[in-house]
Motif scaffolding. Structure first.
Motif, PDB file in Angstrom:
ATOM      1  N   ILE A  50       0.786  -1.026   0.066  1.00 30.43           N
ATOM      2  CA  ILE A  50      -0.095  -0.155   0.268  1.00 30.43           C
ATOM      3  C   ILE A  50       0.617   1.214  -0.171  1.00 30.43           C
ATOM      4  CG2 ILE A  50      -1.622   1.140   1.220  1.00 30.43           C
ATOM      5  CD1 ILE A  50      -3.277  -1.323   2.426  1.00 30.43           C
ATOM      6  N   ALA A  51       1.882   1.292   0.657  1.00 27.67           N
ATOM      7  CA  ALA A  51       3.007   2.394   0.658  1.00 27.67           C
ATOM      8  C   ALA A  51       3.529   2.765  -0.386  1.00 27.67           C
ATOM      9  CB  ALA A  51       3.839   1.968   1.996  1.00 27.67           C
ATOM     10  N   ASN A  52       3.626   1.729  -1.815  1.00 29.65           N
ATOM     11  CA  ASN A  52       4.626   1.836  -2.565  1.00 29.65           C
ATOM     12  C   ASN A  52       3.443   1.518  -4.196  1.00 29.65           C
ATOM     13  OD1 ASN A  52       7.348   1.613  -2.190  1.00 29.65           O
ATOM     14  ND2 ASN A  52       6.663   0.390  -1.207  1.00 29.65           N
ATOM     15  N   VAL A  53       2.439   1.961  -3.877  1.00 31.02           N
ATOM     16  CA  VAL A  53       1.231   2.169  -4.784  1.00 31.02           C
ATOM     17  C   VAL A  53       1.059   3.055  -5.525  1.00 31.02           C
ATOM     18  CG1 VAL A  53      -0.578   4.236  -3.631  1.00 31.02           C
ATOM     19  CG2 VAL A  53      -1.516   2.131  -5.587  1.00 31.02           C
ATOM     20  N   GLY A  54       1.700   4.298  -5.315  1.00 26.43           N
ATOM     21  CA  GLY A  54       2.614   5.135  -6.171  1.00 26.43           C
ATOM     22  C   GLY A  54       4.019   5.465  -6.854  1.00 26.43           C
ATOM     23  N   THR A  55       4.857   4.673  -6.319  1.00 33.63           N
ATOM     24  CA  THR A  55       6.545   3.651  -6.700  1.00 33.63           C
ATOM     25  C   THR A  55       6.323   3.582  -8.318  1.00 33.63           C
ATOM     26  OG1 THR A  55       6.948   3.821  -3.887  1.00 33.63           O
ATOM     27  CG2 THR A  55       8.418   3.602  -5.857  1.00 33.63           C
ATOM     28  N   THR A  56       7.122   4.097  -9.007  1.00 28.01           N
ATOM     29  CA  THR A  56       7.522   3.518  -9.890  1.00 28.01           C
ATOM     30  C   THR A  56       8.088   2.514 -10.246  1.00 28.01           C
ATOM     31  OG1 THR A  56       7.450   6.157 -11.720  1.00 28.01           O
ATOM     32  CG2 THR A  56       8.212   4.510 -12.444  1.00 28.01           C
ATOM     33  N   GLY A  57       7.728   1.575 -11.314  1.00 26.10           N
ATOM     34  CA  GLY A  57       8.172   0.441 -10.869  1.00 26.10           C
ATOM     35  C   GLY A  57       8.698  -0.826 -10.431  1.00 26.10           C
ATOM     36  N   TYR A  58       7.448  -0.906  -9.222  1.00 26.66           N
ATOM     37  CA  TYR A  58       7.223  -1.412  -7.660  1.00 26.66           C
ATOM     38  C   TYR A  58       6.510  -2.684  -8.057  1.00 26.66           C
ATOM     39  CZ  TYR A  58       6.716  -2.960  -3.124  1.00 26.66           C
ATOM     40  OH  TYR A  58       6.080  -3.585  -1.975  1.00 26.66           O
ATOM     41  N   LYS A  59       6.657  -3.680  -7.791  1.00 24.59           N
ATOM     42  CA  LYS A  59       6.273  -5.247  -7.829  1.00 24.59           C
ATOM     43  C   LYS A  59       5.488  -5.488  -6.510  1.00 24.59           C
ATOM     44  CE  LYS A  59       7.224  -4.981 -12.202  1.00 24.59           C
ATOM     45  NZ  LYS A  59       5.859  -5.053 -13.080  1.00 24.59           N
ATOM     46  N   SER A  60       4.587  -6.334  -6.234  1.00 27.80           N
ATOM     47  CA  SER A  60       4.116  -5.745  -5.257  1.00 27.80           C
ATOM     48  C   SER A  60       4.280  -7.563  -5.334  1.00 27.80           C
ATOM     49  CB  SER A  60       1.663  -5.927  -5.434  1.00 27.80           C
ATOM     50  OG  SER A  60       1.873  -7.066  -6.506  1.00 27.80           O
ATOM     51  N   ARG A  61       4.051  -7.436  -3.553  1.00 28.91           N
ATOM     52  CA  ARG A  61       4.275  -9.537  -2.902  1.00 28.91           C
ATOM     53  C   ARG A  61       2.712  -9.826  -2.166  1.00 28.91           C
ATOM     54  NH1 ARG A  61       9.494 -11.564  -2.976  1.00 28.91           N
ATOM     55  NH2 ARG A  61      11.011  -9.891  -3.630  1.00 28.91           N
ATOM     56  N   ASP A  62       3.165 -11.250  -2.623  1.00 25.69           N
ATOM     57  CA  ASP A  62       1.923 -11.633  -1.890  1.00 25.69           C
ATOM     58  C   ASP A  62       2.274 -12.243  -1.068  1.00 25.69           C
ATOM     59  OD1 ASP A  62      -1.434 -11.946  -1.528  1.00 25.69           O
ATOM     60  OD2 ASP A  62      -0.593 -13.852  -3.551  1.00 25.69           O
ATOM     61  N   ALA A  63       2.333 -12.811   0.349  1.00 22.17           N
ATOM     62  CA  ALA A  63       2.355 -13.449   1.597  1.00 22.17           C
ATOM     63  C   ALA A  63       1.840 -14.921   1.387  1.00 22.17           C
ATOM     64  CB  ALA A  63       2.546 -13.093   3.113  1.00 22.17           C
ATOM     65  N   LYS A  64       1.867 -16.152   1.123  1.00 20.21           N
ATOM     66  CA  LYS A  64       1.109 -17.613   1.204  1.00 20.21           C
ATOM     67  C   LYS A  64       1.456 -18.399   2.696  1.00 20.21           C
ATOM     68  CE  LYS A  64      -0.115 -17.106  -3.048  1.00 20.21           C
ATOM     69  NZ  LYS A  64      -1.747 -16.083  -3.502  1.00 20.21           N
ATOM     70  N   PHE A  65       0.002 -18.259   3.159  1.00 17.24           N
ATOM     71  CA  PHE A  65       0.628 -19.409   4.483  1.00 17.24           C
ATOM     72  C   PHE A  65       0.611 -21.292   4.465  1.00 17.24           C
ATOM     73  CE2 PHE A  65      -1.002 -15.404   6.090  1.00 17.24           C
ATOM     74  CZ  PHE A  65       0.139 -15.782   7.375  1.00 17.24           C
ATOM     75  N   THR A  66       1.034 -21.563   5.188  1.00 11.45           N
ATOM     76  CA  THR A  66       1.257 -23.131   4.939  1.00 11.45           C
ATOM     77  C   THR A  66       1.207 -23.372   6.675  1.00 11.45           C
ATOM     78  OG1 THR A  66       3.769 -22.588   5.694  1.00 11.45           O
ATOM     79  CG2 THR A  66       3.023 -22.963   3.304  1.00 11.45           C
ATOM     80  N   ASP A  67       0.319 -25.046   7.457  1.00 12.39           N
ATOM     81  CA  ASP A  67       0.410 -25.355   8.170  1.00 12.39           C
ATOM     82  C   ASP A  67       1.783 -25.388   8.253  1.00 12.39           C
ATOM     83  OD1 ASP A  67      -1.775 -24.605   8.391  1.00 12.39           O
ATOM     84  OD2 ASP A  67      -3.005 -26.608   7.038  1.00 12.39           O
ATOM     85  N   LEU A  68       2.615 -25.140   9.475  1.00  8.19           N
ATOM     86  CA  LEU A  68       3.025 -26.045  10.649  1.00  8.19           C
ATOM     87  C   LEU A  68       3.445 -27.776  10.923  1.00  8.19           C
ATOM     88  CD1 LEU A  68       4.024 -23.303  12.874  1.00  8.19           C
ATOM     89  CD2 LEU A  68       5.860 -23.575  11.219  1.00  8.19           C
ATOM     90  N   LEU A  69       3.832 -28.033  12.034  1.00  8.51           N
ATOM     91  CA  LEU A  69       4.019 -29.715  12.853  1.00  8.51           C
ATOM     92  C   LEU A  69       2.416 -30.204  12.899  1.00  8.51           C
ATOM     93  CD1 LEU A  69       7.217 -31.282  12.981  1.00  8.51           C
ATOM     94  CD2 LEU A  69       6.593 -31.285  11.241  1.00  8.51           C
ATOM     95  N   PHE A  70       1.986 -30.843  12.822  1.00 10.17           N
ATOM     96  CA  PHE A  70       0.623 -30.789  13.636  1.00 10.17           C
ATOM     97  C   PHE A  70       0.874 -32.287  13.897  1.00 10.17           C
ATOM     98  CE2 PHE A  70      -0.130 -32.446   9.316  1.00 10.17           C
ATOM     99  CZ  PHE A  70      -0.988 -33.332   9.537  1.00 10.17           C
ATOM    100  N   GLN A  71       0.201 -32.984  14.914  1.00  9.15           N
ATOM    101  CA  GLN A  71      -0.030 -34.665  16.192  1.00  9.15           C
ATOM    102  C   GLN A  71      -1.102 -34.872  15.487  1.00  9.15           C
ATOM    103  OE1 GLN A  71       1.467 -34.727  20.184  1.00  9.15           O
ATOM    104  NE2 GLN A  71       1.255 -37.054  20.195  1.00  9.15           N
ATOM    105  N   GLN A  72      -1.373 -36.330  15.054  1.00 10.92           N
ATOM    106  CA  GLN A  72      -2.452 -36.813  15.015  1.00 10.92           C
ATOM    107  C   GLN A  72      -2.793 -37.917  16.424  1.00 10.92           C
ATOM    108  OE1 GLN A  72      -5.619 -36.306  13.240  1.00 10.92           O
ATOM    109  NE2 GLN A  72      -6.188 -38.198  14.368  1.00 10.92           N
TER     110      GLN A  72
END
Length: 284
Positions: A26-48
């Motif tokens: 959002i802070a770089n919405v007006g920055t020339t040539g800026y490329k956005s990033r998208d964070a992806k979540f993954t699960d940590l270890l689990f116990q059944q």
């Protein structure tokens, strides 16, 4: 109870990281040539933790699609932040030193000097260049980025222009032709354009500059990631700039969702603490 609270607290820390990614976009919405990033979540270890099975439960077991019991997780983390290299909107500026690239995988090459004094090759899409005097040679000017980084040519050397030029023309392949005050036209070199085949390896250095990690440690050759752009495949547009590719509507929606997720997890810790307090009160 304690494991649930620890898992939730881990997730809260990771949500904060994603919030930082969204805030940066959002802070770089007006920055020339800026490329956005998208964070992806993954699960940590689990116990059944399976239920004890009895013969009476055999019918239920045969019809189940998931294991019976409890899946005790450890929370989630930001697994990766994907760089979005899609093309931003192109705007007309009519400044001859403003350059845009219309191929979303092509980059300008820039000389970046680190805090240790070592100069490395960086890559940028921000084409708001300027001609600045060369302190060592008053007869030439250097082509620089907005933040004073030299633009490199195909030979890997900084590009210089005659100091008294009247006009400059840059074609779509990056070839630079300078018109002097007397009308003479001279060749001033060619921009070092490259195609980045694996942009997810790029590391953000700020000011819309990216560098590559130590590819040898990853077992990857430089030619597998970066290749020079052939003369006929250039996509330079003179007198134009590429805007940021940040989708503000999407980022605001992500921000609201993250705020709700943070509130839900924070509430979970509060309820867990209250339940633990009740249990402690019963044991007194």
């Amino acid at each position: 109870m304690q494991r649930q609270m620890m898992a939730t607290s881990v997730t809260l820390g990771q949500i904060q990281q994603q919030l930082a990614t969204v805030a940066d976009n959002i802070a770089n919405v007006g920055t020339t040539g800026y490329k956005s990033r998208d964070a992806k979540f993954t699960d940590l270890l689990f116990q059944q933790i399976d239920n004890m099975r009895a013969n009476a439960d055999q019918v239920d077991q045969n019809n189940r699609l998931t294991p019976s019991g409890i899946r005790d997780g450890s929370g989630s983390k930001v697994g990766d932040t994907q760089l979005d290299v899609s093309l931003g909107a192109i705007k007309q500026t009519d400044n001859p030193l403003d350059l845009a690239l219309t191929n979303d995988h092509q980059f300008f090459t820039v000389a970046l000097t680190g805090t240790n004094g070592v100069t490395t090759t960086a890559y940028t899409r921000a084409g708001a260049f300027s001609a600045q005097p060369d302190p060592q040679n008053p007869n030439v000017v250097r082509l620089m980025t907005k933040n004073g980084n030299p633009i490199l040519g195909t030979n890997g050397q900084p590009i210089v222009l005659p100091a008294n030029y009247r006009d400059v023309h840059i074609d779509n392949a990056g070839a630079i032709t300078v018109e002097l005050a007397n009308g003479t036209q001279v060749n001033a070199g060619q921009l070092g354009l490259v195609t980045v085949n694996r942009p997810q390896l790029l590391e953000n250095q700020g000011n819309s500059l990216y560098t590559l990690p130590n590819l040898a440690q990853l077992g990857i050759g430089l030619n597998q990631v970066v290749q020079p752009v052939a003369a006929g495949n250039g996509s330079v547009a003179q007198g134009k700039l590429e805007n940021s590719n940040v989708d503000l509507t999407k980022e605001m929606a992500d921000l609201i969702n993250l705020q709700h997720n943070y509130q839900l997890n924070a509430r979970s810790i509060t309820i867990g603490d209250q339940m633990a307090g009740l249990v402690n009160g019963l044991l007194r």
